[in-house]
Write an enzyme that holds these catalytic residues in place. Structure first.
Site, mmCIF file in Angstrom:
data_model
loop_
_atom_site.group_PDB
_atom_site.id
_atom_site.type_symbol
_atom_site.label_atom_id
_atom_site.label_comp_id
_atom_site.label_asym_id
_atom_site.label_seq_id
_atom_site.Cartn_x
_atom_site.Cartn_y
_atom_site.Cartn_z
ATOM 1 N N ASN A 114 0.806 -1.224 0.000
ATOM 2 C CA ASN A 114 0.000 0.000 0.000
ATOM 3 C C ASN A 114 0.846 1.283 0.000
ATOM 4 O O ASN A 114 0.412 2.326 0.481
ATOM 5 C CB ASN A 114 -1.027 -0.036 1.137
ATOM 6 C CG ASN A 114 -0.380 -0.137 2.502
ATOM 7 O OD1 ASN A 114 0.844 -0.118 2.610
ATOM 8 N ND2 ASN A 114 -1.188 -0.224 3.540
ATOM 9 N N HIS A 117 3.993 4.063 4.562
ATOM 10 C CA HIS A 117 3.770 3.950 6.003
ATOM 11 C C HIS A 117 3.744 5.353 6.572
ATOM 12 O O HIS A 117 4.493 6.220 6.106
ATOM 13 C CB HIS A 117 4.908 3.167 6.670
ATOM 14 C CG HIS A 117 4.911 3.327 8.167
ATOM 15 N ND1 HIS A 117 4.171 2.531 8.994
ATOM 16 C CD2 HIS A 117 5.533 4.231 8.979
ATOM 17 C CE1 HIS A 117 4.330 2.924 10.246
ATOM 18 N NE2 HIS A 117 5.160 3.962 10.271
HETATM 19 P P1 IDP Z 1 -1.466 1.399 8.570
HETATM 20 O O1 IDP Z 1 -0.195 1.229 7.763
HETATM 21 O O2 IDP Z 1 -2.579 1.999 7.734
HETATM 22 O O3 IDP Z 1 -1.260 2.129 9.878
HETATM 23 P P2 IDP Z 1 -1.645 -1.136 10.078
HETATM 24 O O4 IDP Z 1 -2.922 -1.789 10.484
HETATM 25 O O5 IDP Z 1 -0.776 -0.506 11.131
HETATM 26 O O6 IDP Z 1 -1.995 -0.080 8.922
HETATM 27 O O7 IDP Z 1 -0.811 -2.243 9.306
HETATM 28 C C1 IDP Z 1 0.560 -2.067 8.998
HETATM 29 C C2 IDP Z 1 0.808 -2.551 7.578
HETATM 30 O O8 IDP Z 1 0.588 -3.954 7.528
HETATM 31 C C3 IDP Z 1 -0.127 -1.985 6.517
HETATM 32 O O9 IDP Z 1 0.258 -0.714 6.057
HETATM 33 C C4 IDP Z 1 -0.042 -3.037 5.438
HETATM 34 O O10 IDP Z 1 1.164 -2.908 4.655
HETATM 35 C C5 IDP Z 1 0.058 -4.320 6.256
HETATM 36 N N1 IDP Z 1 -1.261 -4.929 6.471
HETATM 37 C C6 IDP Z 1 -2.283 -4.468 7.251
HETATM 38 N N2 IDP Z 1 -3.339 -5.277 7.209
HETATM 39 C C7 IDP Z 1 -2.988 -6.290 6.387
HETATM 40 C C8 IDP Z 1 -3.670 -7.478 5.943
HETATM 41 O O11 IDP Z 1 -4.816 -7.764 6.320
HETATM 42 N N3 IDP Z 1 -2.968 -8.294 5.092
HETATM 43 C C9 IDP Z 1 -1.691 -8.012 4.677
HETATM 44 N N4 IDP Z 1 -1.025 -6.922 5.078
HETATM 45 C C10 IDP Z 1 -1.659 -6.069 5.912
#
Ligand code: IDP
Length: 140
Positions: A114, A117
């Site tokens: 995505n 960060h």
């Molecule tokens: P954020 O980056 O929007 O704060 P977080 O929930 O802290 O989101 O998750 C950290 C990172 O972990 C996300 O940016 C994404 O790259 C990865 N991630 C989050 N949820 C998932 C998932 O359900 N499957 C795979 N990767 C995930």
């Protein structure tokens, strides 16, 4: 509103597609100033340490593999209410749910790949900045 700092990573999916400039442009247009920046290839230990809070989550292993799959650009961003400003321009974690005009909606590939960060609080921003930068590397 106070000028504060936050920590950002341009993730491997974005560096691979040569989108470092495109991401940075969107950050700058959102009112954030890049006061430190370096391109690095994280070691496994660095990535595991950085994401230690997610260690128990089912995607932790895949997330670490992804974050070490290519270079990233770590940045310190400065601006008014920088943490929230950055979270707003990033958009929702899953690009499918992100608002139009956000980095993740416009550029990201998937919930994992995505593109960016961003720290989720000022407290975590301070910890994450210190994880990658020495104070003298930050030039405001
Ligand atoms: P954020 O980056 O929007 O704060 P977080 O929930 O802290 O989101 O998750 C950290 C990172 O972990 C996300 O940016 C994404 O790259 C990865 N991630 C989050 N949820 C998932 C998932 O359900 N499957 C795979 N990767 C995930």
């Amino acid at each position: 509103m106070a000028v504060t700092r936050t920590f950002s990573i341009i993730k491997p999916d974005a560096t691979r597609r040569n989108l470092t400039g495109a991401v940075t442009k969107m950050l700058e247009e959102a009112g954030l100033r890049v006061v430190a920046s370096k391109r690095i290839h994280m070691t496994r230990e660095q990535a595991e340490g950085f994401y230690a809070v997610h260690r128990e989550r089912p995607f932790f292993g895949e997330l670490v593999e992804f974050m070490i799959s290519g270079p990233v650009v770590v940045q310190v961003l400065e601006g008014e209410d920088a943490v929230k400003r950055n979270r707003d321009i990033m958009g929702a974690t899953n690009p499918a749910n992100a608002e139009p005009g956000t980095i993740r909606k416009e550029l990201a590939e998937s919930i994992e790949a995505n593109s960016v960060h961003g720290s989720d609080s000022e407290e975590n921003a301070a910890i994450e900045i210190a994880y990658f930068f020495k104070p003298e590397e930050i030039v405001g």
